[in-house]
Design an enzyme around this catalytic site. Structure first.
Site, mmCIF file in Angstrom:
data_model
loop_
_atom_site.group_PDB
_atom_site.id
_atom_site.type_symbol
_atom_site.label_atom_id
_atom_site.label_comp_id
_atom_site.label_asym_id
_atom_site.label_seq_id
_atom_site.Cartn_x
_atom_site.Cartn_y
_atom_site.Cartn_z
ATOM 1 N N HIS A 1 -104.865 8.630 -36.001
ATOM 2 C CA HIS A 1 -104.908 7.472 -36.881
ATOM 3 C C HIS A 1 -105.321 7.945 -38.272
ATOM 4 C CE1 HIS A 1 -103.862 3.972 -34.550
ATOM 5 N NE2 HIS A 1 -104.657 4.348 -33.562
ATOM 6 N N ASP B 1 -102.695 5.777 -44.298
ATOM 7 C CA ASP B 1 -101.524 5.035 -43.849
ATOM 8 C C ASP B 1 -100.620 4.590 -44.993
ATOM 9 O OD1 ASP B 1 -102.148 5.247 -41.198
ATOM 10 O OD2 ASP B 1 -102.813 3.180 -40.938
#
Length: 376
Positions: free
Chosen positions: A137, A167
């Protein structure tokens, strides 16, 4: 492969067709950016597929898109995706390396149907390297690039910047840049290609300037010791009397002088601006002054100045800031306040046209507009 839409009607990418293989995080956000700019984005949702864990009607990253349902593990689902890819300009997927190939919708299969296709791949670790097949992540990606280690106080663990830095900045934005560059190439040459957008690559690339400063001896390789990482007493955030905060960015001397005057710093601290040995003393004085008034009072005091000071607002407060309200930085659509499309274009403005696409809600109209079989 333009649609019949009027050029520029919905934004500069009007007429560009994009297939998004549903996922979460940076892939959907990248597709949203393309949709905001006018592209016709068809999201291929899986029956019962994973989402953000919220009501799909509230998932703003699916605004300005349309959705069809396909079971990619079935021959019919694979055929439908390849039919879409044959009519598209861009395809975006965010699976682990090799998954799209196993499903029969990898680059080779898609390019066999459409050699001009730009195939965008969004991952954290990239398509190769020892960690490529591993889960991850945002926080892990920015950790290994050195980006996370730069953020936060020197006497505390690194501060986690939500999932904005990895991200969306290191991932989505780089995918969009790559896709648009490859689309330009495809239209000039007739040849599509694969765009490998890895968050680790993008996050590392974001720190290019700082690597230059490090090489020049102008940046220390530790937190809270530099001009832009909170180490500088006139570039950081300070608590106010009401428990809120003000942000200070008075780097240049002329801005600092105005900041010091308005804040009411003692005159004997004037030389502390350039004296690193006195930065601790200066920080304590600045902190004490900010604690003497509320955020609202300091905001009013600095409102008409070049001191580079601003209130730290919450997500709910931000849309009401006078400057953001005047610019329309946020917009309301179907009762939801949300960031407006960015950047802005003088001839082909982008807008929020539709709310979040509900899974499978547009099968009939996509089939019609993309000239697909009615059951696709």
């Amino acid at each position: 492969m333009a649609t019949a839409q009027t050029p520029g009607r919905y934004g500069p990418l009007t007429g560009v067709r994009v297939v998004e293989l549903a996922g979460i995080g940076p892939g959907p956000f990248a597709a949203m950016l393309l949709a905001d700019l006018g592209a016709d984005v068809v999201r291929v949702d899986r029956p019962g597929g994973a989402g953000l864990g919220i009501d799909p009607a509230q998932d703003l990253t699916n605004r300005n898109k349309r959705s069809v349902l396909c079971d990619l593990k079935s021959p019919e689902g694979r055929t439908r995706v390849l039919d879409l890819a044959a009519r598209a300009d861009v395809l975006i997927e965010g699976y682990r390396p090799g998954v799209a190939e196993r499903l029969g919708v990898g680059p080779d299969a898609c390019h066999a149907r459409n050699p001009r296709l730009v195939y965008g791949r969004m991952t954290g670790w990239g398509q190769d390297g020892p960690l490529a097949p591993r889960a991850g992540h945002d926080i892990a990606y920015i950790a290994v690039t050195g980006a996370l280690g730069m953020i936060g106080a020197p006497d505390a663990p690194p501060a986690v910047p939500a999932n904005l830095l990895g991200d969306y900045a290191g991932g989505s934005l780089y995918l969009v840049v790559g896709v648009l560059a490859a689309l330009h190439h495809a239209r000039a040459t007739g040849a599509g290609q694969v765009v490998d957008a890895a968050i680790v690559d993008g996050a590392a690339h974001l720190a290019t300037m700082i690597h230059g400063m490090l090489a020049a001896g102008a940046w220390q390789d530790r937190r809270g010791a530099n001009l832009l990482d909170g180490g500088c007493p006139y570039y950081g955030a300070y608590e106010t009397a009401d428990g809120a905060h003000m942000a200070v960015g008075a780097l240049e001397r002329r801005f600092y002088d105005e900041f010091a005057a308005r804040l009411g710093l003692p005159s004997d601290l004037a030389d502390a601006h350039a004296d690193l040995a006195r930065w601790g003393e200066l920080r304590e004085a600045v902190a004490a002054r900010f604690k003497s008034r509320t955020r609202e009072e300091w905001t009013a005091l600095f409102a008409d100045s070049d001191a580079c000071v601003a209130p730290v607002l919450s997500l709910r407060e931000a849309p009401h800031h006078p400057h953001l309200a005047a610019r329309g930085t946020f917009t309301d659509h179907d009762g939801r306040t949300q960031p407006a499309p960015a950047p802005r274009f003088s001839a082909t403005p982008a807008t929020v046209r539709t709310g979040p696409a509900l899974p499978g809600a547009h099968a009939a109209e996509v089939a019609r507009d993309w000239d697909l079989p009615a059951d696709a």
